[in-house]
Design an enzyme around this catalytic site. Structure first.
Site, PDB file in Angstrom:
ATOM      1  N   HIS A  24       0.870  -1.265  -0.076  1.00 49.22           N
ATOM      2  CA  HIS A  24       0.019   0.038   0.076  1.00 49.22           C
ATOM      3  C   HIS A  24       0.952   1.131   0.030  1.00 49.22           C
ATOM      4  CE1 HIS A  24      -3.492   2.441   0.561  1.00 49.22           C
ATOM      5  NE2 HIS A  24      -2.927   3.112   1.690  1.00 49.22           N
ATOM      6  N   HIS A  36      -3.135   9.159   1.465  1.00 47.01           N
ATOM      7  CA  HIS A  36      -3.230   7.771   0.642  1.00 47.01           C
ATOM      8  C   HIS A  36      -4.526   7.709   0.084  1.00 47.01           C
ATOM      9  CE1 HIS A  36      -5.041   5.299   3.801  1.00 47.01           C
ATOM     10  NE2 HIS A  36      -4.946   6.339   4.459  1.00 47.01           N
ATOM     11  N   CYS A 114      -3.422   2.798  -5.381  1.00 45.03           N
ATOM     12  CA  CYS A 114      -2.753   3.724  -4.709  1.00 45.03           C
ATOM     13  C   CYS A 114      -1.247   4.095  -4.738  1.00 45.03           C
ATOM     14  CB  CYS A 114      -2.653   3.084  -3.010  1.00 45.03           C
ATOM     15  SG  CYS A 114      -1.999   1.689  -3.065  1.00 45.03           S
TER      16      CYS A 114
END
Length: 163
Positions: A24, A36, A114
């Site tokens: 991530h 994010h 992401c």
């Protein structure tokens, strides 16, 4: 990788958070916070449960403490594209990230995930080696399976011929 970053993040740094089976990504905006892209159902420190993000086509831009987003997962500063692209000015990276907080954006695991989100903020270019690696691994895996299947057919024919 240690459970905390080996180097202290600086404004505009990309943060890679290792989850089970994927990474991530977030961008550091100061005072312990990151921005994010996360699915609406993801909560800070979601860990491997955030793999559910692959099942949604929308995501929310969030500003949260890095320690909460990472939870017990390992993370590190990883500006891995700096040798390929020039980073934008730090104030531009941070300001753009902060202006997007709370916005809902299109999400795609293969074209706007992401990592694409944070690399667009840092470099002005969406990049994701994760997507390229998964595609390569799937292609290689399919090739191996096809090869094994062909070997199996050949061995089966040989056995029949011997009988």
């Amino acid at each position: 990788m240690a459970s905390r970053s080996q180097s202290r993040p600086r404004l505009g740094d990309l943060i890679e958070i290792r989850r089970f089976g994927y990474a991530h990504w977030a961008v550091y905006v100061g005072d312990g916070y990151v921005v994010h892209l996360a699915p609406p159902s993801e909560f800070a420190g979601a860990g491997s449960s955030s793999i559910m993000s692959a099942l949604t086509d929308r995501a929310i831009v969030k500003k949260e403490l890095l320690s909460q987003v990472a939870g017990s997962d390992n993370y590190q500063v990883n500006n891995k594209y700096d040798d390929r692209y020039s980073p934008l000015p730090t104030n531009k990276i941070v300001n753009q990230a902060l202006q997007l907080v709370g916005k809902e954006l299109r999400y795609s695991a293969t074209s706007m995930n992401c990592e694409h989100f944070v690399t667009t903020l840092r470099y002005g270019v969406p990049c994701s080696d994760q997507v390229a690696e998964v595609t390569t691994n799937l292609t290689v895996g399919a090739g191996l399976l096809a090869g094994l299947g062909l070997i199996g057919i050949m061995l089966s024919r040989r056995r029949r011929e011997r009988q």
